[in-house]
Design a protein around this motif. Structure first.
Motif: not given
Length: 720
Positions: A450-452, A454-459, A464, A600
């Motif tokens: 969730e913190e790594i 998911a963030v990379l995927w979103f960028k 999401k 958020e």
């Protein structure tokens, strides 16, 4: 027969092969030359035995002579061992190898010219060099997995000399069969289910015993039932049921353990003296005079801390803004505790005082502590946030008392939603703290995703990632950030494509549901019934039913079905079909809507506390949420049918009026402040904008009225 150590194959000695028989040795089979060769007849050409042996060693290339003595394992098997070892080519060019026909014989050798070959060689060499260490690490990893995936860790933590979990019993008051309530709606059942699941997981993790008290059964079969006075009797029964336990922890149903990683031992009992205080003057909301000053009392009763030893503590109680709070407290097995419970359960005191004591056994304990000297030396108090934190708006409307209210940054152990049934949303608070606890206690793998990830995927994609979580996590309302100005309820309708099991005979619905429940394929989502009418109108008219299945079950993919479901389909008891589950605005609760529409960065402290006076909901919205005040009021009124007016306080009580009224602004509903309230069989009708009224003073009203008697003259010196 010759007894030479090197017998000759010929009967008269010597060797038949040419070159093996020399002039230096007689043909008698002797292993050493005759004495005559070294005697007086020896000339200058004579060869001594030592010289012959040296020349023989040069001819034979230095190999030792044949011997049957002192031959070890490696001497006998050196050639076999060396031939089985891996061969290494020193030169990269195979053409330079001396014996090309033997190249590649023996063990398999990866081609060292490729990366795979070099990696394989390096891996093999590394493993052979550190194989013992690798085996030790692998054994430790395997033992750890085995320990946590089997009941071993449970029994380890229960063992008295290891974890010590057998010494603790958690007592949870639950109304599993309906309890003292005549009717329980979906939210009440959801609260009970979440609370029980929370305690079961915590008890299983640390090896504690869990006693769930079914109040409906107790009320029906108890020889002496006392409404809301059941804690004492339940603890007495648990003392008998669990003879090996030392400490008993009572918890009300509206409690939630926020930090399951804290054991009772490490959090409280390993250092009980430091985690508690004996002198009630440290925090004394009841203004109890302490200690006693009567000269006839012993030294312990006159001391503010008793004997000062942790082993003498038998009762641990937290205090809120009103006094003792028994929503979460600890009792220790001891003769003192037996005596306390007997006096606490005294039927004479109950008959005389149960109408005066609003909080029943809680008020009874406060009375005993204030009047009985033998109670205080064995009673200790614990900071409320250590074991009994309150949510915002409990005890006071500010919601930021550092001694009382839950602090996320402080990672408080437990939240007690005391009084949520009086003007607050119990289910909303339970749901909010359940989700917060899951967020704060994510395991390393979840944090990584969730913190790594998911963030990379979103960028990278701007989308999401879809996590395969629980069914409750999947069925979430759509994110509608643009709705912060105007609430469009139609935007919250969402359809989820799932699978359903069509029941061939609707009379078998219960049996089919039991099978799917056993295979864990039945859909279990809060406030969603798994039993639905058949989507085919013709079958529905005949009473046709279907059962909703989990999202993991695919209608056209039997590989996602369990053996039980496959067997039922083959027996034509049911069939799997597509189903569209539609959830609209009416399904989502207040917190769901707020998380969907608020930004958020405003998700941490969503306003959930408010006061209800008749049909008026009184909010005290913080400055950060003022831009969304009208939206909050609309949703709040939608989710609470009894509320027709929502107002927000704009100044402090009594700041501009000597009658303790306050200025307000209308946020939603009709501007009607004429309310009607029932309290203690009395009906009050008044204009809330002109009269000061606080619903939380109901307890104080009862306490004061109980002090009055007919004919008394009452003077209220604080009337303004």
């Amino acid at each position: 027969m010759s007894l030479s150590r090197s017998p000759s194959p010929n009967a008269d000695g010597g060797w038949s092969s040419p070159g093996l028989t020399t002039n230096y040795v007689e043909t008698s089979g002797r292993a050493s030359p005759a004495n005559g060769l070294r005697g007086a007849n020896a000339n200058s050409n004579s060869v001594t035995w030592d010289g012959a042996r040296k020349k023989s060693s040069k001819v034979n290339g230095g190999y030792p002579s044949f011997s049957t003595q002192n031959n070890g394992f490696f001497s006998r098997h050196m050639r076999n061992i060396s031939s089985s070892l891996p061969k290494f080519v020193v030169t990269p060019d195979d053409s330079k190898y001396a014996e090309k026909e033997k190249l590649g014989r023996g063990r398999w050798m990866p081609n060292r010219h490729t990366k795979l070959g070099r990696i394989a060689n390096f891996s093999i060499n590394t493993f052979q060099k550190f194989r013992l260490r690798f085996l030790i690490v692998f054994g430790l990893i395997f033992a750890t997995i085995l320990f946590y995936t089997t009941p071993l860790h449970y029994y380890w933590r229960r063992a008295p000399l290891l974890g010590g979990g057998k010494k603790f019993v958690i007592i949870l008051a639950a109304n599993q069969g309906g309890g003292v309530m005549e009717w329980k709606g979906p939210r009440e059942w959801a609260i009970e289910r979440d609370s029980i699941r929370n305690k079961r997981r915590y008890a299983a993790r640390w090896g504690y015993d869990l006693e769930i008290v079914d109040m409906s059964t107790k009320k029906r079969y108890a020889h002496e039932w006392r409404e809301s006075w059941e804690k004492v009797d339940t603890i007495r029964n648990c003392l008998t049921k669990y003879p090996d336990a030392e400490w008993f922890w009572w918890l009300d149903l509206n409690t939630f353990i926020m930090e399951p990683s804290y054991s009772l031992q490490s959090h409280i009992f390993n250092n009980l003296a430091a985690n508690t205080y004996r002198d009630i003057n440290h925090y004394n909301p009841l203004n109890i005079t302490h200690p006693f000053t009567d000269k006839y009392l012993d030294e312990k009763s006159l001391s503010p801390v008793g004997d000062g030893k942790a082993k003498s503590i038998n009762l641990v109680v937290p205090q809120d803004c009103s006094g003792f709070n028994l929503g979460s407290f600890f009792v220790k097995r001891s003769p003192w505790t037996d005596r306390l419970l007997d006096v606490w359960w005294d039927p004479v005191a109950y008959e005389q005082k149960h109408m005066e004591w609003e909080h029943k056994e809680q008020d009874a304990l406060e009375f005993m502590y204030a009047s009985q000297p033998w109670i205080r030396p064995h009673t200790a108090f614990i900071e409320q946030r250590k074991a009994n934190s309150f949510p915002p708006d409990a005890c006071n409307s500010n919601g930021n008392d550092p001694l009382i209210h839950y602090d996320r940054k402080g990672r408080d152990f437990l939240v007690n939603m005391a009084g949520c049934e009086w003007g607050r949303d119990c289910w909303g608070e339970m749901y909010n703290y359940r989700e917060l606890s899951n967020l704060l206690n994510r395991n390393p793998w979840e944090l990584f995703k969730e913190e790594i990830v998911a963030v990379l995927w979103f960028k990278l994609t701007g989308q999401k990632s879809i996590e395969s979580g629980s069914a409750n996590d999947m069925f979430r309302p759509p994110i509608i950030r643009s709705a912060t100005a105007v609430l469009d309820r139609s935007l919250f309708s969402r359809t989820f494509p799932i699978a359903a099991a069509r029941i061939a005979d609707h009379k078998l619905i219960s049996a089919s549901r039991g099978k799917l429940d056993k295979s864990k394929e039945l859909l279990r989502v809060d406030r969603v019934s798994a039993v639905r009418e058949d989507p085919d109108p013709a079958l529905a008219a005949k009473g046709g039913k279907c059962l909703l299945l989990k999202p993991e079950v695919k209608p056209g993919d039997p590989t996602t079905w369990s053996a039980i479901l496959k067997q039922a389909v083959e027996a034509k008891e049911m069939s799997v079909m597509p189903y569209e589950l539609t959830l609209d605005y009416n399904y989502w609760n207040y917190l769901d809507i707020m998380k969907s529409v608020l930004p958020e960065d405003s998700q941490e402290e969503i306003p959930v506390g408010f006061s209800i006076v008749g049909h008026v909901a009184h909010l005290n919205i913080r400055e950060a949420y003022l831009p969304y005040k009208n939206l909050i009021a609309e949703v709040l009124m939608d989710k609470n049918p009894t509320i027709r007016t929502v107002i927000n306080k704009v100044d402090d009580v009594g700041e501009k009026s000597e009658f303790r009224t306050f200025s307000y602004e209308l946020l939603a509903g009709v501007d009607d402040m004429n309310v009607e309230i029932r309290e203690e069989d009395c009906t009050f009708r008044f204009d809330y904008s002109q009269v000061y009224w606080n619903s939380r003073l109901n307890t104080e009203h009862r306490r004061l009225v109980a002090l009055f008697s007919p004919g008394s003259v009452v003077c209220d010196v604080m009337a303004g």
